[in-house]
Design a protein around this motif. Sequence first.
Motif, PDB file in Angstrom:
ATOM      1  N   ARG A 144       0.935  -1.093  -0.035  1.00 27.67           N
ATOM      2  CA  ARG A 144       0.045  -0.075   0.088  1.00 27.67           C
ATOM      3  C   ARG A 144       0.937   1.299  -0.092  1.00 27.67           C
ATOM      4  NH1 ARG A 144      -4.952  -2.239   3.818  1.00 27.67           N
ATOM      5  NH2 ARG A 144      -5.607  -3.747   2.046  1.00 27.67           N
ATOM      6  N   ILE A 145       2.035   1.212   0.512  1.00 29.31           N
ATOM      7  CA  ILE A 145       2.870   2.398   0.479  1.00 29.31           C
ATOM      8  C   ILE A 145       3.374   2.634  -1.061  1.00 29.31           C
ATOM      9  CG2 ILE A 145       5.210   3.269   1.066  1.00 29.31           C
ATOM     10  CD1 ILE A 145       4.564   2.068   3.931  1.00 29.31           C
ATOM     11  N   VAL A 146       3.791   1.631  -1.632  1.00 30.28           N
ATOM     12  CA  VAL A 146       4.387   1.513  -3.163  1.00 30.28           C
ATOM     13  C   VAL A 146       3.180   2.116  -4.045  1.00 30.28           C
ATOM     14  CG1 VAL A 146       5.091   0.133  -5.123  1.00 30.28           C
ATOM     15  CG2 VAL A 146       5.962  -0.213  -2.873  1.00 30.28           C
ATOM     16  N   ARG A 147       1.905   1.599  -3.721  1.00 29.19           N
ATOM     17  CA  ARG A 147       0.728   1.977  -4.516  1.00 29.19           C
ATOM     18  C   ARG A 147       0.335   3.375  -4.439  1.00 29.19           C
ATOM     19  NH1 ARG A 147      -5.251   1.182  -3.211  1.00 29.19           N
ATOM     20  NH2 ARG A 147      -4.449   1.914  -1.023  1.00 29.19           N
ATOM     21  N   GLY A 148       0.432   4.014  -3.052  1.00 32.18           N
ATOM     22  CA  GLY A 148       0.137   5.158  -2.766  1.00 32.18           C
ATOM     23  C   GLY A 148       1.088   6.049  -2.983  1.00 32.18           C
ATOM     24  N   LYS A 149       2.528   5.673  -2.886  1.00 28.85           N
ATOM     25  CA  LYS A 149       3.595   6.577  -3.290  1.00 28.85           C
ATOM     26  C   LYS A 149       3.881   6.798  -4.667  1.00 28.85           C
ATOM     27  CE  LYS A 149       7.256   9.588  -2.808  1.00 28.85           C
ATOM     28  NZ  LYS A 149       6.956  10.896  -2.441  1.00 28.85           N
ATOM     29  N   PHE A 150       3.759   5.964  -5.597  1.00 30.91           N
ATOM     30  CA  PHE A 150       4.259   5.859  -6.835  1.00 30.91           C
ATOM     31  C   PHE A 150       3.298   6.049  -7.671  1.00 30.91           C
ATOM     32  CE2 PHE A 150       7.648   3.725  -4.451  1.00 30.91           C
ATOM     33  CZ  PHE A 150       8.623   4.722  -4.265  1.00 30.91           C
ATOM     34  N   LEU A 151       1.900   6.174  -7.402  1.00 33.53           N
ATOM     35  CA  LEU A 151       1.002   6.512  -8.282  1.00 33.53           C
ATOM     36  C   LEU A 151       1.257   7.867  -9.076  1.00 33.53           C
ATOM     37  CD1 LEU A 151      -2.044   5.812  -9.205  1.00 33.53           C
ATOM     38  CD2 LEU A 151      -2.772   7.438  -7.650  1.00 33.53           C
ATOM     39  N   ASN A 152       0.950   7.781 -10.249  1.00 33.30           N
ATOM     40  CA  ASN A 152       1.255   9.117 -10.922  1.00 33.30           C
ATOM     41  C   ASN A 152       2.662   9.620 -10.774  1.00 33.30           C
ATOM     42  OD1 ASN A 152       0.615  11.129 -12.928  1.00 33.30           O
ATOM     43  ND2 ASN A 152      -0.217  12.555 -11.202  1.00 33.30           N
TER      44      ASN A 152
ATOM     45  N   CYS B 248      -0.843  15.118  -4.553  1.00 30.77           N
ATOM     46  CA  CYS B 248      -0.642  15.882  -3.084  1.00 30.77           C
ATOM     47  C   CYS B 248      -0.874  15.418  -2.024  1.00 30.77           C
ATOM     48  CB  CYS B 248      -2.008  17.199  -3.525  1.00 30.77           C
ATOM     49  SG  CYS B 248      -3.795  16.415  -3.426  1.00 30.77           S
ATOM     50  N   VAL B 249      -1.471  14.133  -1.702  1.00 27.35           N
ATOM     51  CA  VAL B 249      -1.930  13.529  -0.741  1.00 27.35           C
ATOM     52  C   VAL B 249      -0.959  12.321  -0.720  1.00 27.35           C
ATOM     53  CG1 VAL B 249      -3.785  11.893  -1.594  1.00 27.35           C
ATOM     54  CG2 VAL B 249      -3.634  12.880   0.813  1.00 27.35           C
ATOM     55  N   ALA B 250      -0.105  12.005  -1.539  1.00 29.88           N
ATOM     56  CA  ALA B 250       0.987  10.858  -1.304  1.00 29.88           C
ATOM     57  C   ALA B 250       1.906  10.964  -0.095  1.00 29.88           C
ATOM     58  CB  ALA B 250       1.766  10.935  -2.878  1.00 29.88           C
ATOM     59  N   PRO B 251       2.260   9.670   0.261  1.00 26.65           N
ATOM     60  CA  PRO B 251       3.185   9.693   1.398  1.00 26.65           C
ATOM     61  C   PRO B 251       4.554  10.221   0.909  1.00 26.65           C
ATOM     62  CG  PRO B 251       2.062   7.626   1.064  1.00 26.65           C
ATOM     63  CD  PRO B 251       1.696   8.268  -0.140  1.00 26.65           C
ATOM     64  N   ASP B 252       4.824  11.392   1.744  1.00 28.80           N
ATOM     65  CA  ASP B 252       5.997  12.185   1.279  1.00 28.80           C
ATOM     66  C   ASP B 252       7.246  11.871   1.910  1.00 28.80           C
ATOM     67  OD1 ASP B 252       6.475  14.979   0.149  1.00 28.80           O
ATOM     68  OD2 ASP B 252       7.820  14.645   1.990  1.00 28.80           O
ATOM     69  N   TYR B 253       7.154  11.112   3.148  1.00 33.14           N
ATOM     70  CA  TYR B 253       8.371  10.395   3.934  1.00 33.14           C
ATOM     71  C   TYR B 253       7.945   9.263   4.830  1.00 33.14           C
ATOM     72  CZ  TYR B 253       7.229  13.449   7.723  1.00 33.14           C
ATOM     73  OH  TYR B 253       6.544  14.177   8.752  1.00 33.14           O
ATOM     74  N   LEU B 254       8.817   8.147   5.046  1.00 39.35           N
ATOM     75  CA  LEU B 254       8.497   7.173   5.741  1.00 39.35           C
ATOM     76  C   LEU B 254       9.228   7.126   7.029  1.00 39.35           C
ATOM     77  CD1 LEU B 254       7.574   4.243   6.152  1.00 39.35           C
ATOM     78  CD2 LEU B 254       9.532   3.448   4.460  1.00 39.35           C
TER      79      LEU B 254
ATOM     80  N   ILE C 218      -5.591   4.504   8.192  1.00 43.05           N
ATOM     81  CA  ILE C 218      -4.880   3.480   9.034  1.00 43.05           C
ATOM     82  C   ILE C 218      -4.657   2.175   8.610  1.00 43.05           C
ATOM     83  CG2 ILE C 218      -4.925   2.116  11.340  1.00 43.05           C
ATOM     84  CD1 ILE C 218      -6.253   4.587  12.605  1.00 43.05           C
ATOM     85  N   ASN C 219      -3.728   1.715   8.025  1.00 39.50           N
ATOM     86  CA  ASN C 219      -3.208   0.417   7.508  1.00 39.50           C
ATOM     87  C   ASN C 219      -3.677   0.562   6.018  1.00 39.50           C
ATOM     88  OD1 ASN C 219      -2.084  -0.869   9.876  1.00 39.50           O
ATOM     89  ND2 ASN C 219      -4.227  -1.546  10.258  1.00 39.50           N
ATOM     90  N   ASP C 220      -3.476   1.718   5.501  1.00 39.29           N
ATOM     91  CA  ASP C 220      -3.710   1.931   3.975  1.00 39.29           C
ATOM     92  C   ASP C 220      -3.160   3.420   3.764  1.00 39.29           C
ATOM     93  OD1 ASP C 220      -4.463   1.487   1.445  1.00 39.29           O
ATOM     94  OD2 ASP C 220      -6.693   1.615   1.891  1.00 39.29           O
ATOM     95  N   THR C 221      -2.993   3.821   2.234  1.00 37.95           N
ATOM     96  CA  THR C 221      -2.857   4.985   1.976  1.00 37.95           C
ATOM     97  C   THR C 221      -3.716   5.411   0.900  1.00 37.95           C
ATOM     98  OG1 THR C 221      -1.402   4.097   0.059  1.00 37.95           O
ATOM     99  CG2 THR C 221      -0.302   4.863   2.213  1.00 37.95           C
ATOM    100  N   LEU C 222      -4.167   6.702   0.748  1.00 37.12           N
ATOM    101  CA  LEU C 222      -4.923   7.400  -0.289  1.00 37.12           C
ATOM    102  C   LEU C 222      -6.376   7.099  -0.246  1.00 37.12           C
ATOM    103  CD1 LEU C 222      -2.694   7.467  -3.548  1.00 37.12           C
ATOM    104  CD2 LEU C 222      -2.459   8.648  -1.468  1.00 37.12           C
ATOM    105  N   SER C 223      -6.765   5.857   0.202  1.00 38.57           N
ATOM    106  CA  SER C 223      -8.124   5.355  -0.009  1.00 38.57           C
ATOM    107  C   SER C 223      -9.126   6.254   0.621  1.00 38.57           C
ATOM    108  CB  SER C 223      -8.173   4.032   0.474  1.00 38.57           C
ATOM    109  OG  SER C 223      -7.375   2.983  -0.266  1.00 38.57           O
TER     110      SER C 223
END
Length: 431
Positions: free
Chosen positions: A231-239, A244-250, A388-393
């Motif tokens: 879910r981090i890979v999907r949320g971070k590297f989409l587009n 604007c709401v992508a994970p910026d740092y881990l 929580i336990n996801d990104t972007l959704s």
Amino acid sequence: MEQAKQLVASQRAFFYTGQTKNIEYRIRALQQLRQGIEKYQQRILDALRADLNKSEAEAYSSEIRIVLGELDFALDHLKDWAEPRVVPTSSLIPDGVSTIYSEPYGVALIIAPWNYPFQLAFGPLIGAIAAGNCAIIKPSELTPSVSRLTHDLVEEIFPMEYVAVMEGEVETSTALLNEKFDYIFFTGSTGVGRIVMKAAAEHLTPVTLELGGKSPVIVHKDADLQLAAQRIVRGKFLNAGQTCVAPDYLLVHQDVHDKLLELIATEIKDKFGEDVIRNTDFPHIVNARNFDRLSVFLNGDRALIGGRSDRDQLLIEPTVLGNVDWNSPVMQEEIFGPILPVMIYNDLNPLLDEIVRRPKPLGLYLFTEDEELQNQILEQVSFGGGCINDTLSHMTSHFLPFGGVGESGMGAYHGQKSFDVFSHHKSILKR
């Protein structure tokens, strides 16, 4: 610019006829918009490929499908939203009846960004039409193919005195902002958001600002690491990270750092291939200026995963950076690209204090099963929204308002909130 002045005047005159306030008129307009999008679907996909190299699958899921979902939701619920709402009356006025009426502001300006140029132009437009407004869209000049199809689609469906598109460079945006609008909806950077808000203040025009910021993703030691990596890979590297709401740092607990990065590397290969530079479906950086800005972050030997780029293609492969601290250059601004810096923690509390001291992020993502930790972060950290336990959704739900707080924005939309944001709620007490 005389064109902007005349267009605003013609829309205001049309609004005063009262036609846009009619519920059936609004419903027909939304139905026509849906039909137009279906008719233009292949051209939309082609334009997104031309401007950003989005694959058809990514372009449809992240742009067209979201807009169609918002349209269908508005069509299903508009009559209920628009009904006057009777609410309780104070006991001090025992013979009173209290009612809230939703009415359109008038003429709305929608300034769309380049990263999701279709979704973020037409998503707000749905709210503006549903609420009964006229609207002018200013698409981004950085995505010219989408800008042109936006103009052509709107021109084919609507009379320009109702909904219109003004294309152009910064001068066009400036000319529009000099005019008096009844509402301004802006999506873009925090810096330009300040300019928009300052221009709106000249006319005391209300605004919604959908901005950005450095959105953290936190992976605690008890997290499901396989799920987190996916879910981090999907949320971070989409587009290509231009979200604007992508994970910026881990931020990752030291006990699971190595395993998580191993899983992230595997997930990147599974999703994008062994050699992303040769992946013809991986989105490109929007222009050379942004490519060069991002390339600075790749200098040195800090790439734990990825790190390669090709300026001719404006392509940067998914990259994870190590040896990063709060003072690193990559931590001083929103990245807005496929680069994910990583910091390790043992005690999360000092990092939470650091997040709180910085500008409030648009999103926050937490991977843990520890409910006490979940509650601590939700109570301690202010941010626009998250998972929580996801990104972007969270931003895909019609029932969750989407927006920022502080420097990440003001106001929220999606679902009924899109109707509400373009409506004035008039309170009436009848005795």
